[in-house]
Design a protein around this motif. Structure first.
Motif, short mmCIF file in Angstrom:
data_model
loop_
_atom_site.label_atom_id
_atom_site.label_comp_id
_atom_site.label_asym_id
_atom_site.label_seq_id
_atom_site.Cartn_x
_atom_site.Cartn_y
_atom_site.Cartn_z
N ILE A 222 0.87 -1.17 0.00
CA ILE A 222 0.00 0.00 0.00
C ILE A 222 0.91 1.22 0.00
O ILE A 222 1.65 1.46 0.95
CB ILE A 222 -0.93 0.02 1.24
N LYS A 223 0.85 1.99 -1.09
CA LYS A 223 1.81 3.08 -1.25
C LYS A 223 1.35 4.36 -0.55
O LYS A 223 1.37 5.46 -1.12
CB LYS A 223 2.06 3.33 -2.74
N SER A 224 0.95 4.21 0.68
CA SER A 224 0.53 5.31 1.53
C SER A 224 0.75 4.89 2.98
O SER A 224 0.82 3.69 3.27
CB SER A 224 -0.96 5.63 1.32
N PRO A 225 0.85 5.84 3.90
CA PRO A 225 1.11 5.50 5.30
C PRO A 225 -0.14 4.98 6.02
O PRO A 225 -0.73 5.65 6.87
CB PRO A 225 1.60 6.83 5.89
N LEU A 226 -0.53 3.78 5.66
CA LEU A 226 -1.70 3.12 6.24
C LEU A 226 -1.33 1.69 6.56
O LEU A 226 -0.72 1.00 5.73
CB LEU A 226 -2.87 3.13 5.25
N ASP A 227 -1.71 1.22 7.75
CA ASP A 227 -1.44 -0.18 8.07
C ASP A 227 -2.60 -1.05 7.58
O ASP A 227 -3.62 -0.55 7.07
CB ASP A 227 -1.17 -0.38 9.56
N ASP A 228 -2.45 -2.36 7.69
CA ASP A 228 -3.44 -3.28 7.13
C ASP A 228 -4.81 -3.10 7.76
O ASP A 228 -5.84 -3.19 7.08
CB ASP A 228 -2.96 -4.72 7.31
N ALA A 229 -4.85 -2.84 9.06
CA ALA A 229 -6.14 -2.67 9.74
C ALA A 229 -6.86 -1.43 9.22
O ALA A 229 -8.08 -1.45 9.02
CB ALA A 229 -5.93 -2.58 11.25
N SER A 230 -6.13 -0.36 8.98
CA SER A 230 -6.74 0.86 8.45
C SER A 230 -7.25 0.65 7.04
O SER A 230 -8.34 1.13 6.68
CB SER A 230 -5.72 2.01 8.48
N VAL A 231 -6.49 -0.06 6.23
CA VAL A 231 -6.93 -0.36 4.86
C VAL A 231 -8.21 -1.18 4.88
O VAL A 231 -9.17 -0.89 4.14
CB VAL A 231 -5.82 -1.09 4.09
N ARG A 232 -8.26 -2.19 5.74
CA ARG A 232 -9.47 -3.01 5.83
C ARG A 232 -10.68 -2.17 6.24
O ARG A 232 -11.77 -2.31 5.67
CB ARG A 232 -9.26 -4.15 6.85
N GLN A 233 -10.50 -1.32 7.22
CA GLN A 233 -11.62 -0.51 7.69
C GLN A 233 -12.10 0.46 6.62
O GLN A 233 -13.31 0.64 6.42
CB GLN A 233 -11.24 0.24 8.96
N LEU A 234 -11.18 1.08 5.90
CA LEU A 234 -11.55 2.00 4.84
C LEU A 234 -12.31 1.27 3.74
O LEU A 234 -13.32 1.78 3.22
CB LEU A 234 -10.31 2.68 4.28
N LEU A 235 -11.87 0.08 3.38
CA LEU A 235 -12.58 -0.70 2.37
C LEU A 235 -13.95 -1.13 2.88
O LEU A 235 -14.93 -1.11 2.13
CB LEU A 235 -11.75 -1.92 1.95
N ASP A 236 -14.03 -1.51 4.14
CA ASP A 236 -15.32 -1.90 4.71
C ASP A 236 -16.32 -0.74 4.64
O ASP A 236 -17.50 -0.94 4.33
CB ASP A 236 -15.16 -2.35 6.16
#
Length: 247
Positions: A16-30
């Protein structure tokens, strides 16, 4: 070694080419994909990591990505094949600003790609053109956490502070329905991962003619981060819906 190759190596451990961890990415997609059967578009998708994660966890979702990097799209195709989601992914090799589609999308993603459109609001204008009624936009861009130095502005761009950034988005006819400000841990982890991966590659390939250049590039970027913008720059991700009357 060109910029694209440097980026590929630098993001090997942080796709992920931004300062986001996996949990944040999951929540944003959710928050962006409440049903799970949406049509999704990523403007400036790079290696398609956002789309791949959405497709892997939502078997009824279909996605399209647009990027100018043929190499990055090739990586996305390979990864999609490895995940078994290639039949639900369409990739377009062209500038994101030039993309046109006959079918609208339920979610339009553009995270860390506002430079392709000339800024945050032009990126939202491009997203609006592709958005289905009731659809959502997932966007991520920088902001100034504290007053920056002139050197930081020249290096990263002329961002606003957090409140002004959100105000501008709202004034443009968007309603935030979810947001995430990257934590210090996420911001630091991203920078350490990028320049550490690039430095490690150089140390592991001492005979490669690009090794010294890669090592110097990693050192330069690490120094710029620590000395110029670490204490002033932040990253904001928003899930947006259109305000009434702005569809």
């Amino acid at each position: 070694m060109n910029r694209e190759e440097i980026s590929r190596i630098a993001h090997a451990d942080h796709p992920i080419k931004s300062p986001l961890d996996d949990a944040s990415v999951r929540q944003l997609l959710d928050r962006g994909l409440p049903r799970g059967d949406e049509r999704v578009l990523d403007l400036g998708c790079g290696g398609g990591e956002w789309l791949l994660r959405a497709l892997a966890t939502r078997p009824h979702l279909h996605a399209e990505g647009v990027d100018i990097s043929e190499d990055a799209l090739g990586q996305a195709r390979q990864a999609a094949g490895d995940l078994g989601v290639q039949d639900r992914l369409v990739l377009h090799h062209q500038p994101a600003a030039d993309f046109a589609s006959a079918e609208p999308f339920d979610l339009v993603i553009s995270v860390g790609a506002a430079h392709a459109f000339g800024g945050l609001l032009p990126t939202l204008a491009a997203a609006r053109k592709h958005l289905a009624p009731g659809g959502r936009v997932l966007i991520g861009d920088g902001f100034w956490e504290r007053t920056p130095s002139q050197e930081a502005i020249e290096m990263l761009g002329d961002f606003a502070d957090l409140a002004t950034t959100v105000d501008r988005v709202a004034e443009d006819g968007w309603i935030p329905v979810h947001g995430h400000v990257s934590t210090r841990q996420e911001l630091d982890a991203y920078e350490w991962a990028c320049w550490g991966s690039l430095a490690s590659w150089a140390l592991d390939h001492p005979a490669d003619p690009d090794s010294s250049h890669a090592l110097a590039t990693a050192a330069t970027h690490r120094s710029e981060w620590l000395h110029v913008y670490r204490d002033t720059w932040g990253f904001l991700s928003l899930v947006l819906r259109q305000a009434p009357g702005h569809a």
